[in-house]
Design a protein around this motif. Sequence first.
Motif, mmCIF file in Angstrom:
data_model
loop_
_atom_site.group_PDB
_atom_site.id
_atom_site.type_symbol
_atom_site.label_atom_id
_atom_site.label_comp_id
_atom_site.label_asym_id
_atom_site.label_seq_id
_atom_site.Cartn_x
_atom_site.Cartn_y
_atom_site.Cartn_z
ATOM 1 N N LYS A 135 0.846 -1.239 -0.084
ATOM 2 C CA LYS A 135 -0.004 -0.120 0.071
ATOM 3 C C LYS A 135 0.876 1.252 -0.135
ATOM 4 C CE LYS A 135 -3.200 -2.689 2.766
ATOM 5 N NZ LYS A 135 -2.997 -3.325 4.104
ATOM 6 N N CYS A 136 2.281 1.031 0.146
ATOM 7 C CA CYS A 136 3.048 2.305 0.158
ATOM 8 C C CYS A 136 3.984 2.547 -0.982
ATOM 9 C CB CYS A 136 4.092 1.797 1.265
ATOM 10 S SG CYS A 136 3.342 1.537 2.878
ATOM 11 N N HIS A 137 4.277 3.793 -1.043
ATOM 12 C CA HIS A 137 5.399 4.345 -2.031
ATOM 13 C C HIS A 137 6.916 3.903 -1.372
ATOM 14 C CE1 HIS A 137 2.083 6.147 -4.016
ATOM 15 N NE2 HIS A 137 3.030 6.520 -5.034
ATOM 16 N N HIS A 138 7.863 3.653 -2.457
ATOM 17 C CA HIS A 138 8.976 3.174 -1.732
ATOM 18 C C HIS A 138 10.100 4.392 -2.198
ATOM 19 C CE1 HIS A 138 7.389 -0.506 -0.130
ATOM 20 N NE2 HIS A 138 6.443 -0.182 -1.071
ATOM 21 N N LEU A 178 22.158 -0.061 -3.485
ATOM 22 C CA LEU A 178 21.108 0.708 -2.578
ATOM 23 C C LEU A 178 22.003 0.815 -1.215
ATOM 24 C CD1 LEU A 178 18.058 1.374 -2.214
ATOM 25 C CD2 LEU A 178 17.908 -0.745 -1.189
ATOM 26 N N LEU A 179 21.829 2.497 -0.940
ATOM 27 C CA LEU A 179 22.584 2.562 0.285
ATOM 28 C C LEU A 179 21.427 3.465 1.111
ATOM 29 C CD1 LEU A 179 25.830 4.475 -0.970
ATOM 30 C CD2 LEU A 179 25.288 2.074 0.080
ATOM 31 N N ALA A 180 20.139 3.904 0.791
ATOM 32 C CA ALA A 180 19.169 4.444 1.663
ATOM 33 C C ALA A 180 17.814 4.076 1.142
ATOM 34 C CB ALA A 180 19.443 5.839 1.901
ATOM 35 N N TYR A 181 16.829 3.966 2.339
ATOM 36 C CA TYR A 181 15.597 3.660 1.923
ATOM 37 C C TYR A 181 14.657 4.043 2.931
ATOM 38 C CZ TYR A 181 11.483 0.424 1.519
ATOM 39 O OH TYR A 181 10.203 0.205 1.466
ATOM 40 N N ALA A 182 13.269 4.530 2.518
ATOM 41 C CA ALA A 182 12.182 4.762 3.226
ATOM 42 C C ALA A 182 11.058 4.219 2.663
ATOM 43 C CB ALA A 182 12.180 5.882 3.770
ATOM 44 N N ARG A 183 9.901 4.008 3.214
ATOM 45 C CA ARG A 183 8.608 3.818 2.716
ATOM 46 C C ARG A 183 7.657 4.982 3.167
ATOM 47 N NH1 ARG A 183 6.045 -1.769 5.215
ATOM 48 N NH2 ARG A 183 5.741 -1.101 7.379
ATOM 49 N N ILE A 184 6.906 5.427 2.215
ATOM 50 C CA ILE A 184 5.931 6.428 2.597
ATOM 51 C C ILE A 184 4.353 5.534 2.764
ATOM 52 C CG2 ILE A 184 4.793 8.437 1.792
ATOM 53 C CD1 ILE A 184 7.989 8.663 2.139
ATOM 54 N N VAL A 185 4.027 5.875 3.839
ATOM 55 C CA VAL A 185 2.816 5.205 4.203
ATOM 56 C C VAL A 185 1.836 6.028 4.356
ATOM 57 C CG1 VAL A 185 1.913 3.394 6.243
ATOM 58 C CG2 VAL A 185 4.512 3.904 5.921
ATOM 59 N N PRO A 186 0.441 5.522 3.685
ATOM 60 C CA PRO A 186 -0.690 6.331 3.447
ATOM 61 C C PRO A 186 -1.327 6.505 4.822
ATOM 62 C CG PRO A 186 -0.697 4.614 1.760
ATOM 63 C CD PRO A 186 0.515 4.514 2.845
ATOM 64 N N PRO A 187 -2.201 7.793 5.039
ATOM 65 C CA PRO A 187 -2.785 7.795 6.286
ATOM 66 C C PRO A 187 -3.942 6.838 6.377
ATOM 67 C CG PRO A 187 -3.542 9.718 4.496
ATOM 68 C CD PRO A 187 -2.549 8.879 3.926
ATOM 69 N N LEU A 241 2.651 13.601 -2.721
ATOM 70 C CA LEU A 241 1.458 12.664 -2.526
ATOM 71 C C LEU A 241 0.323 13.224 -1.814
ATOM 72 C CD1 LEU A 241 3.303 9.308 -1.771
ATOM 73 C CD2 LEU A 241 2.222 9.986 -4.048
ATOM 74 N N TYR A 242 0.470 13.692 -0.558
ATOM 75 C CA TYR A 242 -0.540 14.301 0.518
ATOM 76 C C TYR A 242 -0.760 15.757 0.734
ATOM 77 C CZ TYR A 242 -0.274 9.293 0.821
ATOM 78 O OH TYR A 242 -0.253 7.756 0.480
ATOM 79 N N GLY A 243 -0.011 16.528 -0.020
ATOM 80 C CA GLY A 243 0.069 17.777 0.312
ATOM 81 C C GLY A 243 0.777 18.148 1.418
ATOM 82 N N LYS A 244 0.848 19.463 1.976
ATOM 83 C CA LYS A 244 1.380 19.582 3.384
ATOM 84 C C LYS A 244 0.355 19.090 4.620
ATOM 85 C CE LYS A 244 4.463 22.796 1.651
ATOM 86 N NZ LYS A 244 5.974 22.740 1.799
ATOM 87 N N SER A 245 1.232 18.194 5.101
ATOM 88 C CA SER A 245 0.241 17.479 6.016
ATOM 89 C C SER A 245 1.089 17.120 7.248
ATOM 90 C CB SER A 245 -0.038 16.028 5.368
ATOM 91 O OG SER A 245 -0.763 15.252 6.237
ATOM 92 N N THR A 246 0.245 16.787 8.423
ATOM 93 C CA THR A 246 0.910 16.138 9.524
ATOM 94 C C THR A 246 1.533 15.223 9.335
ATOM 95 O OG1 THR A 246 -0.617 17.634 10.789
ATOM 96 C CG2 THR A 246 0.626 15.686 11.896
#
Length: 152
Positions: free
Chosen positions: A48-51, A60-69, A107-112
Amino acid sequence: MAQLLEWRFQTFEELSTKELYQQLRLRSEVFVLEQRCCFLDADNKDQKCHHLSGYKNGELLAYARIVPPGISYEFPSIGRIVVSTKGRGQGLGIELLHVSIEKLEVLYGKSTIRIGAQLYLKRFYESFGFLQSSEVYPEDDIAHIEMTREAV
């Protein structure tokens, strides 16, 4: 600021098997082997995430996943934030967080943004505007806190 890494930002479906393998291997190298945490990394959130993957010379030296609300928290989140041992001390973690926040806002605009952070990284995340928003709690025998960054 000149970028140190070549960044790829993909949905789960866009990942090649080679890219997915590299991501899972890096996460295992750090979270399972280095930090000695026995946990199920494949938590069914990846699909469900973006990577976000940072490469240098094809590695590959760095990684994070962007998790939807609504998946981990009510707000969008950045998770599985990791820099390879080969990439530490070069500012890659700083670049990773900057690019992660930028991509999350695309993806989500300026968001908390809310994250679950290892307690020893509190100051690092505070430098990006995150503030502690929970009591300390154990996760896989490592002290963690939730941290929140209000929309700016």
